[in-house]
Write a protein that holds these residues in place. Sequence first.
Motif, PDB file in Angstrom:
ATOM      1  N   SER A 103     -15.811  16.983 -12.820  1.00  0.00           N
ATOM      2  CA  SER A 103     -14.484  17.516 -12.548  1.00  0.00           C
ATOM      3  C   SER A 103     -14.049  17.101 -11.153  1.00  0.00           C
ATOM      4  O   SER A 103     -14.854  16.738 -10.310  1.00  0.00           O
ATOM      5  N   LYS A 104     -12.761  17.171 -10.932  1.00  0.00           N
ATOM      6  CA  LYS A 104     -12.193  16.874  -9.625  1.00  0.00           C
ATOM      7  C   LYS A 104     -11.912  18.195  -8.936  1.00  0.00           C
ATOM      8  O   LYS A 104     -11.595  19.177  -9.573  1.00  0.00           O
ATOM      9  N   ARG A 105     -12.021  18.177  -7.638  1.00  0.00           N
ATOM     10  CA  ARG A 105     -11.876  19.413  -6.885  1.00  0.00           C
ATOM     11  C   ARG A 105     -10.785  19.284  -5.840  1.00  0.00           C
ATOM     12  O   ARG A 105     -10.718  18.296  -5.126  1.00  0.00           O
ATOM     13  N   ILE A 106      -9.922  20.268  -5.762  1.00  0.00           N
ATOM     14  CA  ILE A 106      -8.925  20.378  -4.709  1.00  0.00           C
ATOM     15  C   ILE A 106      -9.377  21.516  -3.816  1.00  0.00           C
ATOM     16  O   ILE A 106      -9.552  22.643  -4.282  1.00  0.00           O
ATOM     17  N   THR A 107      -9.634  21.216  -2.541  1.00  0.00           N
ATOM     18  CA  THR A 107     -10.081  22.258  -1.617  1.00  0.00           C
ATOM     19  C   THR A 107      -8.897  22.764  -0.813  1.00  0.00           C
ATOM     20  O   THR A 107      -7.966  22.027  -0.514  1.00  0.00           O
ATOM     21  N   VAL A 108      -8.949  24.037  -0.488  1.00  0.00           N
ATOM     22  CA  VAL A 108      -7.876  24.672   0.273  1.00  0.00           C
ATOM     23  C   VAL A 108      -8.498  25.421   1.448  1.00  0.00           C
ATOM     24  O   VAL A 108      -9.419  26.218   1.270  1.00  0.00           O
ATOM     25  N   VAL A 109      -7.998  25.134   2.643  1.00  0.00           N
ATOM     26  CA  VAL A 109      -8.394  25.866   3.848  1.00  0.00           C
ATOM     27  C   VAL A 109      -7.095  26.300   4.509  1.00  0.00           C
ATOM     28  O   VAL A 109      -6.323  25.468   4.991  1.00  0.00           O
ATOM     29  N   GLY A 110      -6.844  27.595   4.487  1.00  0.00           N
ATOM     30  CA  GLY A 110      -5.568  28.096   4.984  1.00  0.00           C
ATOM     31  C   GLY A 110      -4.448  27.590   4.091  1.00  0.00           C
ATOM     32  O   GLY A 110      -4.432  27.851   2.899  1.00  0.00           O
ATOM     33  N   GLY A 132     -13.264  28.256  -3.271  1.00  0.00           N
ATOM     34  CA  GLY A 132     -12.703  27.559  -2.122  1.00  0.00           C
ATOM     35  C   GLY A 132     -11.585  26.602  -2.452  1.00  0.00           C
ATOM     36  O   GLY A 132     -11.263  25.739  -1.647  1.00  0.00           O
ATOM     37  N   GLY A 133     -11.030  26.721  -3.627  1.00  0.00           N
ATOM     38  CA  GLY A 133      -9.964  25.794  -4.014  1.00  0.00           C
ATOM     39  C   GLY A 133      -9.714  25.846  -5.511  1.00  0.00           C
ATOM     40  O   GLY A 133      -9.629  26.914  -6.093  1.00  0.00           O
ATOM     41  N   PHE A 134      -9.638  24.652  -6.110  1.00  0.00           N
ATOM     42  CA  PHE A 134      -9.320  24.535  -7.528  1.00  0.00           C
ATOM     43  C   PHE A 134     -10.182  23.455  -8.158  1.00  0.00           C
ATOM     44  O   PHE A 134     -10.488  22.442  -7.528  1.00  0.00           O
ATOM     45  N   VAL A 135     -10.535  23.659  -9.418  1.00  0.00           N
ATOM     46  CA  VAL A 135     -11.287  22.669 -10.197  1.00  0.00           C
ATOM     47  C   VAL A 135     -10.350  22.114 -11.257  1.00  0.00           C
ATOM     48  O   VAL A 135      -9.746  22.870 -12.025  1.00  0.00           O
ATOM     49  N   CYS A 136     -10.216  20.792 -11.282  1.00  0.00           N
ATOM     50  CA  CYS A 136      -9.283  20.126 -12.197  1.00  0.00           C
ATOM     51  C   CYS A 136     -10.051  19.313 -13.235  1.00  0.00           C
ATOM     52  O   CYS A 136     -11.132  18.822 -12.970  1.00  0.00           O
ATOM     53  N   PRO A 137      -9.429  19.150 -14.416  1.00  0.00           N
ATOM     54  CA  PRO A 137     -10.082  18.329 -15.450  1.00  0.00           C
ATOM     55  C   PRO A 137     -10.042  16.853 -15.104  1.00  0.00           C
ATOM     56  O   PRO A 137      -9.260  16.402 -14.326  1.00  0.00           O
TER      57      PRO A 137
END
Length: 94
Positions: free
Chosen positions: A34-41, A89-94
Motif C-alpha cells: 500500500s501507499k502511505r500519506i503521512t501527516v504532521v500538523g 500517523g496519516g493515511f493508507v491508500c490502495p
Amino acid sequence: MKQPIAALAILAALAACAPPPRSLVDETPRAVPSKRITVVGRDVTLPDGSRATMDSTGGFLLPNGERVMRDARGALVLPNGNRCLPDGGGFVCP
C-alpha cells in the motif's frame, strides 16, 4: 515372505510417483503493497515524497493541481476515486 516384500516394493514405487504434498504456505494470498500519506500538523507528505499543506477542510492540492478531498468518515478521496483510510500517523491508500 515373498508376497509382503513384493507388496512393500510396489507401495514404495507408487509413493515415489505421487506428487509432493502441497504446502499451505503457497496458498496464502500475497499482501498488496500500500501507499502511505503521512501527516504532521498540516503538512502532508505524499508517497512520491512531494509535499502539500492541508486546508481547513482537511483536503489539499496535489502538485498537478488536482484536489484531494476529505469525506464524512475522515478518509481522503483521491481524484481517481480511491479512498485512503486514516491510521495513526496519516493515511493508507490502495
